[in-house]
Design a protein around this motif. Structure first.
Motif, PDB file in Angstrom:
ATOM      1  N   SER A  11      34.624  61.744  69.833  1.00 11.65           N
ATOM      2  CA  SER A  11      36.073  61.877  69.687  1.00 11.65           C
ATOM      3  C   SER A  11      36.490  61.654  68.238  1.00 11.65           C
ATOM      4  N   GLU A  12      35.759  60.789  67.513  1.00  7.40           N
ATOM      5  CA  GLU A  12      36.065  60.556  66.095  1.00  7.40           C
ATOM      6  C   GLU A  12      35.779  61.812  65.263  1.00  7.40           C
ATOM      7  N   GLN A  13      34.675  62.488  65.546  1.00  8.50           N
ATOM      8  CA  GLN A  13      34.335  63.723  64.840  1.00  8.50           C
ATOM      9  C   GLN A  13      35.376  64.815  65.148  1.00  8.50           C
ATOM     10  N   MET A  14      35.775  64.877  66.415  1.00  4.42           N
ATOM     11  CA  MET A  14      36.799  65.865  66.800  1.00  4.42           C
ATOM     12  C   MET A  14      38.107  65.571  66.068  1.00  4.42           C
ATOM     13  N   ARG A  15      38.450  64.283  65.979  1.00  5.15           N
ATOM     14  CA  ARG A  15      39.684  63.890  65.287  1.00  5.15           C
ATOM     15  C   ARG A  15      39.619  64.286  63.818  1.00  5.15           C
ATOM     16  N   GLU A  16      38.493  64.050  63.165  1.00  3.98           N
ATOM     17  CA  GLU A  16      38.326  64.434  61.754  1.00  3.98           C
ATOM     18  C   GLU A  16      38.426  65.946  61.589  1.00  3.98           C
ATOM     19  N   GLY A  17      37.792  66.675  62.504  1.00  2.00           N
ATOM     20  CA  GLY A  17      37.840  68.137  62.447  1.00  2.00           C
ATOM     21  C   GLY A  17      39.261  68.665  62.631  1.00  2.00           C
ATOM     22  N   VAL A  18      39.989  68.078  63.579  1.00  2.00           N
ATOM     23  CA  VAL A  18      41.376  68.499  63.807  1.00  2.00           C
ATOM     24  C   VAL A  18      42.235  68.158  62.591  1.00  2.00           C
ATOM     25  N   THR A  19      41.985  66.998  61.993  1.00  2.00           N
ATOM     26  CA  THR A  19      42.740  66.593  60.802  1.00  2.00           C
ATOM     27  C   THR A  19      42.494  67.587  59.661  1.00  2.00           C
ATOM     28  N   LEU A  20      41.250  67.958  59.436  1.00  2.00           N
ATOM     29  CA  LEU A  20      40.927  68.936  58.391  1.00  2.00           C
ATOM     30  C   LEU A  20      41.550  70.304  58.698  1.00  2.00           C
ATOM     31  N   THR A  21      41.511  70.681  59.968  1.00  2.00           N
ATOM     32  CA  THR A  21      42.100  71.956  60.375  1.00  2.00           C
ATOM     33  C   THR A  21      43.607  71.941  60.142  1.00  2.00           C
ATOM     34  N   LEU A  22      44.260  70.822  60.454  1.00  2.00           N
ATOM     35  CA  LEU A  22      45.694  70.699  60.213  1.00  2.00           C
ATOM     36  C   LEU A  22      46.002  70.794  58.719  1.00  2.00           C
ATOM     37  N   LYS A  23      45.132  70.237  57.878  1.00  3.40           N
ATOM     38  CA  LYS A  23      45.320  70.346  56.424  1.00  3.40           C
ATOM     39  C   LYS A  23      45.222  71.814  55.989  1.00  3.40           C
ATOM     40  N   GLN A  24      44.284  72.557  56.580  1.00  8.84           N
ATOM     41  CA  GLN A  24      44.169  73.985  56.264  1.00  8.84           C
ATOM     42  C   GLN A  24      45.443  74.728  56.677  1.00  8.84           C
ATOM     43  N   LEU A  25      45.963  74.382  57.845  1.00  8.06           N
ATOM     44  CA  LEU A  25      47.181  75.023  58.323  1.00  8.06           C
ATOM     45  C   LEU A  25      48.362  74.666  57.438  1.00  8.06           C
ATOM     46  N   ASP A  26      48.464  73.404  57.035  1.00  4.70           N
ATOM     47  CA  ASP A  26      49.540  72.991  56.121  1.00  4.70           C
ATOM     48  C   ASP A  26      49.445  73.741  54.793  1.00  4.70           C
ATOM     49  N   ALA A  27      48.230  73.936  54.292  1.00  8.03           N
ATOM     50  CA  ALA A  27      48.046  74.681  53.040  1.00  8.03           C
ATOM     51  C   ALA A  27      48.493  76.135  53.204  1.00  8.03           C
ATOM     52  N   ALA A  28      48.158  76.734  54.348  1.00  8.92           N
ATOM     53  CA  ALA A  28      48.585  78.113  54.614  1.00  8.92           C
ATOM     54  C   ALA A  28      50.108  78.185  54.688  1.00  8.92           C
ATOM     55  N   PHE A  29      50.723  77.190  55.345  1.00  5.87           N
ATOM     56  CA  PHE A  29      52.189  77.162  55.429  1.00  5.87           C
ATOM     57  C   PHE A  29      52.798  77.008  54.036  1.00  5.87           C
ATOM     58  N   GLU A  30      52.223  76.170  53.224  1.00 10.66           N
ATOM     59  CA  GLU A  30      52.760  75.947  51.873  1.00 10.66           C
ATOM     60  C   GLU A  30      52.699  77.230  51.054  1.00 10.66           C
ATOM     61  N   LYS A  31      51.586  77.949  51.135  1.00 14.03           N
ATOM     62  CA  LYS A  31      51.463  79.218  50.404  1.00 14.03           C
ATOM     63  C   LYS A  31      52.509  80.229  50.878  1.00 14.03           C
ATOM     64  N   ALA A  32      52.831  80.187  52.173  1.00 14.38           N
ATOM     65  CA  ALA A  32      53.804  81.124  52.742  1.00 14.38           C
ATOM     66  C   ALA A  32      55.232  80.595  52.637  1.00 14.38           C
ATOM     67  N   HIS A  33      55.409  79.452  51.974  1.00 18.41           N
ATOM     68  CA  HIS A  33      56.730  78.833  51.781  1.00 18.41           C
ATOM     69  C   HIS A  33      57.383  78.459  53.111  1.00 18.41           C
ATOM     70  N   ILE A  34      56.555  77.981  54.038  1.00 21.77           N
ATOM     71  CA  ILE A  34      57.050  77.482  55.314  1.00 21.77           C
ATOM     72  C   ILE A  34      57.019  75.962  55.234  1.00 21.77           C
ATOM     73  N   GLN A  35      58.163  75.346  55.504  1.00 22.74           N
ATOM     74  CA  GLN A  35      58.209  73.886  55.431  1.00 22.74           C
ATOM     75  C   GLN A  35      58.818  73.313  56.701  1.00 22.74           C
ATOM     76  N   ALA A  36      58.312  72.151  57.088  1.00 18.24           N
ATOM     77  CA  ALA A  36      58.785  71.484  58.289  1.00 18.24           C
ATOM     78  C   ALA A  36      60.136  70.821  58.037  1.00 18.24           C
ATOM     79  N   VAL A  37      60.940  70.751  59.100  1.00 15.31           N
ATOM     80  CA  VAL A  37      62.229  70.064  59.059  1.00 15.31           C
ATOM     81  C   VAL A  37      62.147  68.929  60.071  1.00 15.31           C
ATOM     82  N   ASP A  38      62.132  67.697  59.581  1.00 10.83           N
ATOM     83  CA  ASP A  38      62.115  66.523  60.449  1.00 10.83           C
ATOM     84  C   ASP A  38      63.373  65.720  60.135  1.00 10.83           C
ATOM     85  N   PRO A  39      64.458  65.968  60.868  1.00 14.84           N
ATOM     86  CA  PRO A  39      65.757  65.415  60.499  1.00 14.84           C
ATOM     87  C   PRO A  39      66.067  64.016  61.040  1.00 14.84           C
ATOM     88  N   GLN A  40      65.063  63.263  61.423  1.00 18.03           N
ATOM     89  CA  GLN A  40      65.289  61.920  61.975  1.00 18.03           C
ATOM     90  C   GLN A  40      66.190  61.106  61.044  1.00 18.03           C
TER      91      GLN A  40
END
Length: 181
Positions: free
Chosen positions: A100-129
């Motif tokens: 589960s730790e390896q899966m968590r690390e893999g998911v974390t890295l994958t999320l970083k890749q997705l965030d990088a793709a979003f940044e290149k496409a000028h997509i940003q999250a809105v968290d209005p809390q």
């Protein structure tokens, strides 16, 4: 003085008649020459107009084609960035003995890749809390009476996203309402 029935205009001399006869053909020749020049100039202007119109139509056609290509292939760079994310997810699912730790690390890295793709496409999250409610960027799912200023976002069910400052998806939120005594 006797009244003369003939006009009192002087009669032209032979010299004047000869000059007049020679002048009329010159005027006619000059007019024919001017007409020929005007027709030639009109033809040149017509040809220039037709060339300009053809060039304008070609530019319009080319612009339409480029717009169509941009619409069709504009997402290509973003799609290429997402392929790396898909590959990482497929590798994670293919790993049978991953902890589960390896899966968590893999998911974390994958999320970083997705965030990088979003940044290149000028997509940003809105968290209005904790921010004031903005109906242009937030979708109120519920209003609750809590110890917070009225019209303040007190809970975020789902983050929203902007693309170049335009709402891609509004944030789904809970908004504070005024407490009634």
């Amino acid at each position: 003085m006797p009244h003369n029935t003939k006009s009192e205009e002087p009669t032209p001399t032979d010299h004047e008649i000869t000059a007049s006869a020679h002048a009329e053909p010159e005027v006619a020749v000059d007019l024919a020459d001017l007409l020929q020049k005007a027709e030639a100039e009109a033809q040149e202007l017509r040809e220039a107009f037709l060339r300009a119109r053809a060039e304008t139509e070609n530019a319009r056609r080319q612009a339409r084609e480029e717009i169509a290509k941009a619409g069709k292939f504009g997402i290509e760079r973003f799609a290429a960035d997402l392929l790396a994310v898909k590959d990482a997810l497929e590798l994670a699912l293919a790993a049978d003995a991953a902890t589960s730790e390896q899966m968590r690390e893999g998911v974390t890295l994958t999320l970083k890749q997705l965030d990088a793709a979003f940044e290149k496409a000028h997509i940003q999250a809105v968290d209005p809390q904790g921010q004031p409610f903005d109906p242009h960027r937030h979708q109120a799912m519920q209003m609750v009476a809590v110890d917070a200023p009225a019209n303040t976002v007190v809970q975020v069910f789902q983050k929203g996203y902007l693309i170049h400052d335009r709402v891609l998806r509004p944030a789904m939120v809970v908004v504070a309402k005024e407490k009634t005594s």
